[in-house]
Design a protein around this motif. Structure first.
Motif, PDB file in Angstrom:
ATOM      1  N   THR A   1       0.836  -1.210   0.000  1.00  0.00           N
ATOM      2  CA  THR A   1       0.000   0.000   0.000  1.00  0.00           C
ATOM      3  C   THR A   1       0.870   1.260   0.000  1.00  0.00           C
ATOM      4  O   THR A   1       0.525   2.236  -0.663  1.00  0.00           O
TER       5      THR A   1
ATOM      6  N   LYS B   1     -10.208  -4.947   5.056  1.00  0.00           N
ATOM      7  CA  LYS B   1      -9.828  -6.366   5.108  1.00  0.00           C
ATOM      8  C   LYS B   1     -10.481  -7.037   6.319  1.00  0.00           C
ATOM      9  O   LYS B   1     -10.986  -8.148   6.231  1.00  0.00           O
TER      10      LYS B   1
ATOM     11  N   VAL C   1      -9.809   3.239  -1.361  1.00  0.00           N
ATOM     12  CA  VAL C   1      -9.888   1.854  -1.838  1.00  0.00           C
ATOM     13  C   VAL C   1     -10.726   1.805  -3.110  1.00  0.00           C
ATOM     14  O   VAL C   1     -10.367   1.123  -4.078  1.00  0.00           O
TER      15      VAL C   1
ATOM     16  N   VAL D   1      -7.288   0.050   3.727  1.00  0.00           N
ATOM     17  CA  VAL D   1      -7.127  -1.330   3.250  1.00  0.00           C
ATOM     18  C   VAL D   1      -7.160  -2.305   4.423  1.00  0.00           C
ATOM     19  O   VAL D   1      -7.842  -3.331   4.365  1.00  0.00           O
TER      20      VAL D   1
ATOM     21  N   TYR E   1     -14.335   4.382   2.511  1.00  0.00           N
ATOM     22  CA  TYR E   1     -13.208   3.753   1.819  1.00  0.00           C
ATOM     23  C   TYR E   1     -13.025   4.345   0.429  1.00  0.00           C
ATOM     24  O   TYR E   1     -12.887   3.634  -0.555  1.00  0.00           O
TER      25      TYR E   1
ATOM     26  N   THR F   1      -3.552   3.059   3.471  1.00  0.00           N
ATOM     27  CA  THR F   1      -3.111   1.872   4.219  1.00  0.00           C
ATOM     28  C   THR F   1      -4.115   1.520   5.309  1.00  0.00           C
ATOM     29  O   THR F   1      -4.509   0.362   5.452  1.00  0.00           O
TER      30      THR F   1
END
Length: 104
Positions: A13, A36, A68, A32, A65, A29
């Protein structure tokens, strides 16, 4: 399915942030790692980047997000091959060869 250790994921990332610094914020970062954890049960169903983006949009997670989602858009917009560029250079080579042979 490809599994990343958390350390490798963080490094990947950071590299992505550096490469796309104008499009992705330094918060990528965290996003993500957070997504996850949230999507651990759904990850087995998500096979492609397009499905990940669709999942983010369907669950109204786009504002949380956004980086993302931006990364998903970048990934889907990248060309898979450089065949068109190679074809252009091939045609250019043919044209140059013709011009060299036709000069007197």
């Amino acid at each position: 399915m490809l599994q990343f250790s958390e350390e490798n994921l963080v490094k990947a990332t950071y590299d992505f942030i550096i490469f796309y610094e104008k499009d992705i914020s330094s918060d990528f970062t965290r996003q993500v790692l957070s997504i996850k954890e949230i999507l651990t049960d759904s990850v087995s169903k998500i096979k492609t980047i397009k499905e990940l983006a669709k999942c983010i949009l369907e669950n109204d997670l786009g504002s949380l997000y956004k980086d993302v989602l931006t990364a998903c858009v970048i990934f889907t917009a990248l060309p898979v091959t450089v065949a068109s560029a190679e074809r252009s250079f091939s045609k250019l080579k043919i044209i140059k060869k013709y011009l060299r042979n036709s000069m007197a």
